[in-house]
Design an enzyme around this catalytic site. Sequence first.
Site, short mmCIF file in Angstrom:
data_model
loop_
_atom_site.label_atom_id
_atom_site.label_comp_id
_atom_site.label_asym_id
_atom_site.label_seq_id
_atom_site.Cartn_x
_atom_site.Cartn_y
_atom_site.Cartn_z
N GLY A 271 28.92 -26.96 -42.81
CA GLY A 271 28.07 -26.99 -44.06
C GLY A 271 26.89 -27.77 -43.93
O GLY A 271 26.53 -28.13 -42.64
N HIS A 445 24.26 11.82 -51.51
CA HIS A 445 25.21 12.33 -50.46
C HIS A 445 24.34 12.79 -49.23
O HIS A 445 23.60 13.45 -49.19
CB HIS A 445 26.31 13.18 -51.00
CG HIS A 445 27.28 13.74 -50.07
ND1 HIS A 445 28.38 12.98 -49.59
CD2 HIS A 445 27.18 14.63 -49.20
CE1 HIS A 445 28.88 13.79 -48.78
NE2 HIS A 445 28.24 14.80 -48.34
#
Length: 466
Positions: A271, A445
């Site tokens: 962190g 697509h």
Amino acid sequence: MADHAFDVVVIGSGPGGYVAAIRAAQLGMKTAVVEANHLGGICLNWGCIPTKALLRSAEVYHLMNHANDFGLSATGVSFDLKKIVDRSRAVSKQLSGGIGHLMKKNKITVFEGWGKLAGKGKVTVEKDSKVIDTLSAKHIILATGARARVLPGLEPDGKLVWTYREALVPDVMPKSLLVVGSGAIGIEFASFFRTLGADVTVAEVMDRVMPVEDEEISAIARKSFEKQGMKIMTGVKVTKLEKGKDNVTAHIEVGGKVEKITVDRVIMAVGIVANIENIGLENTKVKTERGQIVTDEYLRTAEPGVYAIGDVAGAPWLAHKASHEGVVCVEKIAGEKDVHPIKRENIPGCTYCHPHVASVGLTEAKAKEAGYTVKVGKFPFIGNGKAIALGDADGLVKTVFDAKTGELLGAHMVGPEVTELIHAFVVGKTMEATELDFMHTIFPHPTLSEAIHESVLAAYGKVIHI
């Protein structure tokens, strides 16, 4: 020493600070930036950007080693660690130079030194512990960022125990590595070094890797990491680092017992801590809470004319959150119409390990905890033609909807290039899209994005390709 007057002074030039400065200049305000180190801040110089350059090299190396899978041949595949690091540093240098160009283009004055609040509407610029300039401004924006968190007894030394800085410029390729922490920073470094051949162990104190992610996505990611050869230890605590001449023995508490593993290097990724010290807050009404500056929805602090954005103003500690806060803050200062506060639930998160992980909004568990009745859709990339053609079909797209209203509550993804796909869900949440908006959208697509469409269809029992 000179005295300079501005409309806006920004302390810090990371992705929050430099964006705030540019937007302020665009809105006609005389603007200055005070930067102690490098334009672009940690993100550009020592974080987001250079890590992605390293990971790109690792990705290419991985593909070269799997050339046969694509009907190709590559022999004698190897890497030069110095060249990989040099490329990463060059990418950062190029972009930092680009920020300098943007400062000049927008007529923003840059002061090199340490910026510090020095009374009402005043900022001092220090260099070598001496005040070299005093700036005055009606509006002062604190964008001082954050640094790596250090745990007592597990302090990095820059040689055997690294922070992200040393991990970005390794002088040696460790044969074995312990990464403490499995958030985005830890997992990205684990992915990089594992791909280049290091024996990598990840130690996480929580009960699963990438604990902020949806539980199902976390589980799929772990399975993929372990398939690549990483050792994952969850629910454990590193209690001691015993340094040898050129290795480290880590004491890891597992279920009340202590296991010892010896590795060449350790990366601490536990962190970050906001940079709130030595910036003059003691001279103001600015309030801090849990080590970060408290602001309202427009990034205003309790001190009139002082604002805070980015990591110093709290989680999520993300560059894009900082940049957007900079824009919101400045536009509110300028009196722009329709300035919308950030909705934290609409901020996406991305991790660039292999496979990529990305998410926005509530996890399934959090949505249920919040009292929602949910509809959940899932679509695996093994059902996506483009993913199969890419040879990268591991992963899943998961969507969470409010069963009563059709509101998109969250979206969670693990798989190929999902960091480039998550924006579709972010736009949807920002526009308050429902399931019908996604269903009526025609996705091209063959693309990976079709998995987005199918996951929504799956939530409502209409999925086609599984």
